[in-house]
Design an enzyme around this catalytic site. Sequence first.
Site, PDB file in Angstrom:
ATOM      1  N   SER A 170       0.843  -1.196   0.000  1.00  0.00           N
ATOM      2  CA  SER A 170       0.000   0.000   0.000  1.00  0.00           C
ATOM      3  C   SER A 170       0.884   1.254   0.000  1.00  0.00           C
ATOM      4  O   SER A 170       1.678   1.444  -0.905  1.00  0.00           O
ATOM      5  CB  SER A 170      -0.948  -0.035   1.195  1.00  0.00           C
ATOM      6  OG  SER A 170      -1.969   0.931   1.055  1.00  0.00           O
ATOM      7  N   LYS A 222     -19.825  18.010   3.083  1.00  0.00           N
ATOM      8  CA  LYS A 222     -18.925  18.213   4.226  1.00  0.00           C
ATOM      9  C   LYS A 222     -18.840  16.950   5.069  1.00  0.00           C
ATOM     10  O   LYS A 222     -17.810  16.638   5.638  1.00  0.00           O
ATOM     11  CB  LYS A 222     -19.425  19.390   5.083  1.00  0.00           C
ATOM     12  CG  LYS A 222     -18.565  19.682   6.295  1.00  0.00           C
ATOM     13  CD  LYS A 222     -17.152  20.048   5.888  1.00  0.00           C
ATOM     14  CE  LYS A 222     -16.291  20.362   7.111  1.00  0.00           C
ATOM     15  NZ  LYS A 222     -14.905  20.648   6.722  1.00  0.00           N
TER      16      LYS A 222
END
Length: 343
Positions: A170, A222
């Site tokens: 990763s 948001k």
Amino acid sequence: MEFLADYAGFLAKTITVVVAIVIVLVVIAALRGRGRRGGGGHLEVHKLNDFYKELRERLQHSVLEKAKLKALRKSEAKSAKDAKKKKGGEQKNRVYVLDFDGDIKASATEQLRHEVTALLTLATPRDEVVLRLESGGGMVHGYGLAASQLARIRQAGVPLTVCVDKVAASGGYMMACIGERILSAPFAILGSIGVVAQLPNVHRLLKKHDVDFEVLTAGEYKRTLTVFGENTEKGREKFQEDLETTHELFKRFVVHYRPQLAIDEIATGEVWLGQAALGKKLVDELKTSDEYLAERAREADVYQLSYVQKKSIQERFGVGISGVIDRVLVTWWERLGRSRFWQ
């Protein structure tokens, strides 16, 4: 009179204790202030050639007979003299060794950035940087910054070799792919070119117990998914879209530095052991960092760089207390083990 004398004695002891406490607090405050003023840390440099030489000579001294050891030393001295004469006093190439042991936040980036800054003041394209990397990945922004530090080395035209002995997955592989060469131990873990995010949601549990949780936002996205609020399908879609965008950026980054990869084939989030990773072109060669650095030390000056962060008074005190507790627990456990199994 006797009462007054006793009271005076008690008062003197009390004042003494209070003054002692105040002095201790003043000293601690002064030390903390000095620690803050000093701040930072320092760069430690160790020549690994000397380390390898000491290992070799120690073994030779223990194994060889005196006559053979004397002859060997004489031969080595002659070889070193001939090599120096052949070089004509020319400076050996240098290899700078860095270590990155990554956690989920890529905390080691703080040390890495200073180490890279230091070596770039001296390193040239004739030299080499070797990064011994170990990381299973973590936060995108943390590993993005760590990878950017390594990109500085490539931009300066200094060859970069990345050695993976255990794992570079990763975010760890995001760093590794910047190397012009990636060396891997046969059973190291590599890959995991993917993005993951997960979080629990306890909204139904709260609802069951008549607990309301309000989420107020300004801006349509948001907040997409929450732990306590009710998640919507629209929020899930946006969250998934963000993951896909990050994954696409990750793939482009890897391809930029390793264009030989079949990116759609390997960017599935899977991991491979070193031997299989070589076939997928995730790495260039199967070799441990120990083997590679020992080889380089025969022909170059090899320096290990380590930026040591200065610990605060609180951190040093905490580490000291932690060490004492660990030793007590280990001693207790060993005694318990002996009493239960060896008697």
